[in-house]
Design a protein around this motif. Structure first.
Motif, PDB file in Angstrom:
ATOM      1  N   LYS A   6       0.705  -1.168   0.294  1.00 42.68           N
ATOM      2  CA  LYS A   6       0.082   0.053  -0.002  1.00 42.68           C
ATOM      3  C   LYS A   6       0.803   1.193   0.119  1.00 42.68           C
ATOM      4  N   GLU A   7       1.888   1.346   0.913  1.00 44.70           N
ATOM      5  CA  GLU A   7       2.863   2.542   0.938  1.00 44.70           C
ATOM      6  C   GLU A   7       3.430   2.795  -0.334  1.00 44.70           C
ATOM      7  N   LEU A   8       4.013   1.656  -0.969  1.00 46.05           N
ATOM      8  CA  LEU A   8       4.950   1.807  -2.203  1.00 46.05           C
ATOM      9  C   LEU A   8       4.010   2.172  -3.405  1.00 46.05           C
ATOM     10  N   THR A   9       2.783   1.615  -3.336  1.00 44.02           N
ATOM     11  CA  THR A   9       1.774   1.759  -4.619  1.00 44.02           C
ATOM     12  C   THR A   9       1.718   3.420  -4.451  1.00 44.02           C
ATOM     13  N   LEU A  10       1.255   3.826  -3.184  1.00 43.92           N
ATOM     14  CA  LEU A  10       1.069   5.510  -3.160  1.00 43.92           C
ATOM     15  C   LEU A  10       2.340   6.146  -3.495  1.00 43.92           C
ATOM     16  N   LEU A  11       3.455   5.847  -3.040  1.00 47.93           N
ATOM     17  CA  LEU A  11       4.652   6.456  -3.306  1.00 47.93           C
ATOM     18  C   LEU A  11       4.845   6.379  -4.831  1.00 47.93           C
ATOM     19  N   LEU A  13       2.417   6.112  -7.173  1.00 47.72           N
ATOM     20  CA  LEU A  13       1.253   7.069  -7.776  1.00 47.72           C
ATOM     21  C   LEU A  13       1.742   8.507  -7.665  1.00 47.72           C
ATOM     22  N   TYR A  14       2.511   8.641  -6.646  1.00 46.48           N
ATOM     23  CA  TYR A  14       2.688  10.085  -6.362  1.00 46.48           C
ATOM     24  C   TYR A  14       4.116  10.453  -7.304  1.00 46.48           C
ATOM     25  N   LEU A  15       4.884   9.479  -7.142  1.00 45.42           N
ATOM     26  CA  LEU A  15       6.142   9.959  -8.037  1.00 45.42           C
ATOM     27  C   LEU A  15       6.056  10.147  -9.473  1.00 45.42           C
ATOM     28  N   THR A  16       4.790   9.347 -10.046  1.00 46.53           N
ATOM     29  CA  THR A  16       4.659   9.414 -11.475  1.00 46.53           C
ATOM     30  C   THR A  16       3.616  10.269 -11.884  1.00 46.53           C
ATOM     31  N   SER A  17       2.909  11.263 -10.697  1.00 45.29           N
ATOM     32  CA  SER A  17       1.888  12.088 -11.007  1.00 45.29           C
ATOM     33  C   SER A  17       2.269  13.341 -11.713  1.00 45.29           C
ATOM     34  N   TRP A  18       1.550  14.092 -12.093  1.00 43.14           N
ATOM     35  CA  TRP A  18       1.590  15.396 -12.954  1.00 43.14           C
ATOM     36  C   TRP A  18       0.216  16.100 -12.344  1.00 43.14           C
ATOM     37  N   GLU A  19       0.517  17.582 -12.463  1.00 46.49           N
ATOM     38  CA  GLU A  19      -0.289  18.433 -12.207  1.00 46.49           C
ATOM     39  C   GLU A  19      -1.296  19.054 -13.294  1.00 46.49           C
ATOM     40  N   GLU A  20      -2.515  18.887 -12.825  1.00 42.64           N
ATOM     41  CA  GLU A  20      -3.517  19.340 -13.818  1.00 42.64           C
ATOM     42  C   GLU A  20      -3.802  20.874 -14.050  1.00 42.64           C
ATOM     43  N   ASP A  21      -3.445  21.409 -15.146  1.00 41.87           N
ATOM     44  CA  ASP A  21      -3.699  22.862 -15.204  1.00 41.87           C
ATOM     45  C   ASP A  21      -5.231  23.400 -15.152  1.00 41.87           C
ATOM     46  N   GLU A  22      -5.837  22.447 -15.640  1.00 35.80           N
ATOM     47  CA  GLU A  22      -7.386  22.822 -15.647  1.00 35.80           C
ATOM     48  C   GLU A  22      -8.203  23.149 -14.299  1.00 35.80           C
ATOM     49  N   TYR A  23      -7.455  22.232 -13.414  1.00 31.66           N
ATOM     50  CA  TYR A  23      -8.041  22.291 -11.932  1.00 31.66           C
ATOM     51  C   TYR A  23      -7.523  23.275 -11.016  1.00 31.66           C
ATOM     52  N   PRO A  24      -8.111  23.718 -10.113  1.00 35.78           N
ATOM     53  CA  PRO A  24      -7.519  24.774  -9.167  1.00 35.78           C
ATOM     54  C   PRO A  24      -6.326  24.001  -7.937  1.00 35.78           C
ATOM     55  N   LEU A  27      -3.959  20.075  -8.490  1.00 36.73           N
ATOM     56  CA  LEU A  27      -4.610  18.794  -8.578  1.00 36.73           C
ATOM     57  C   LEU A  27      -3.620  17.797  -9.117  1.00 36.73           C
ATOM     58  N   ARG A  28      -3.002  16.683  -8.491  1.00 37.18           N
ATOM     59  CA  ARG A  28      -2.284  15.703  -8.998  1.00 37.18           C
ATOM     60  C   ARG A  28      -2.791  14.567  -9.407  1.00 37.18           C
ATOM     61  N   ARG A  29      -2.668  13.962 -10.783  1.00 35.89           N
ATOM     62  CA  ARG A  29      -3.193  12.901 -11.419  1.00 35.89           C
ATOM     63  C   ARG A  29      -2.058  11.978 -11.486  1.00 35.89           C
ATOM     64  N   SER A  30      -2.493  10.791 -11.739  1.00 38.07           N
ATOM     65  CA  SER A  30      -1.613   9.504 -12.071  1.00 38.07           C
ATOM     66  C   SER A  30      -2.324   8.512 -12.719  1.00 38.07           C
ATOM     67  N   TRP A  31      -1.780   7.563 -13.400  1.00 35.05           N
ATOM     68  CA  TRP A  31      -2.586   6.454 -14.011  1.00 35.05           C
ATOM     69  C   TRP A  31      -2.758   5.364 -13.139  1.00 35.05           C
ATOM     70  N   LYS A  32      -3.737   4.689 -13.136  1.00 34.43           N
ATOM     71  CA  LYS A  32      -4.134   3.780 -12.218  1.00 34.43           C
ATOM     72  C   LYS A  32      -3.806   2.216 -12.675  1.00 34.43           C
ATOM     73  N   GLY A  33      -2.674   2.129 -13.076  1.00 36.35           N
ATOM     74  CA  GLY A  33      -2.134   0.746 -13.441  1.00 36.35           C
ATOM     75  C   GLY A  33      -1.503  -0.009 -12.465  1.00 36.35           C
TER      76      GLY A  33
END
Length: 76
Positions: A6-11, A13-24, A27-33
């Protein structure tokens, strides 16, 4: 072992995330693979939110804070 997954999956997700410019508020998004059981556990902790139709998830503020704490824990 499940806690580390669980910890490493969250990590990851965070490390491969990007910020969405459209949202205030950056907002950080990541692929759910990742395994569904890990994603379900993170969702139950309210560290991420997801939609069945979307191929990505977004990290909540609590999820971002937890991921940043995990980066310190794992010396990243």
């Amino acid at each position: 072992m499940e806690k580390k997954i669980k910890e490493l999956t969250l990590l990851l997700l965070y490390l491969t995330s990007w910020e969405e410019d459209e949202y205030p508020d950056g907002l950080r998004r990541s692929w759910k693979g990742y395994p569904f059981y890990a994603m379900d556990a993170l969702s139950e902790e309210d560290w991420l939110r997801r939609s069945k139709r979307s191929k990505s998830v977004y990290l909540t503020d609590a999820g971002i804070k937890e991921a940043e704490a995990l980066m310190k824990k794992y010396n990243l």
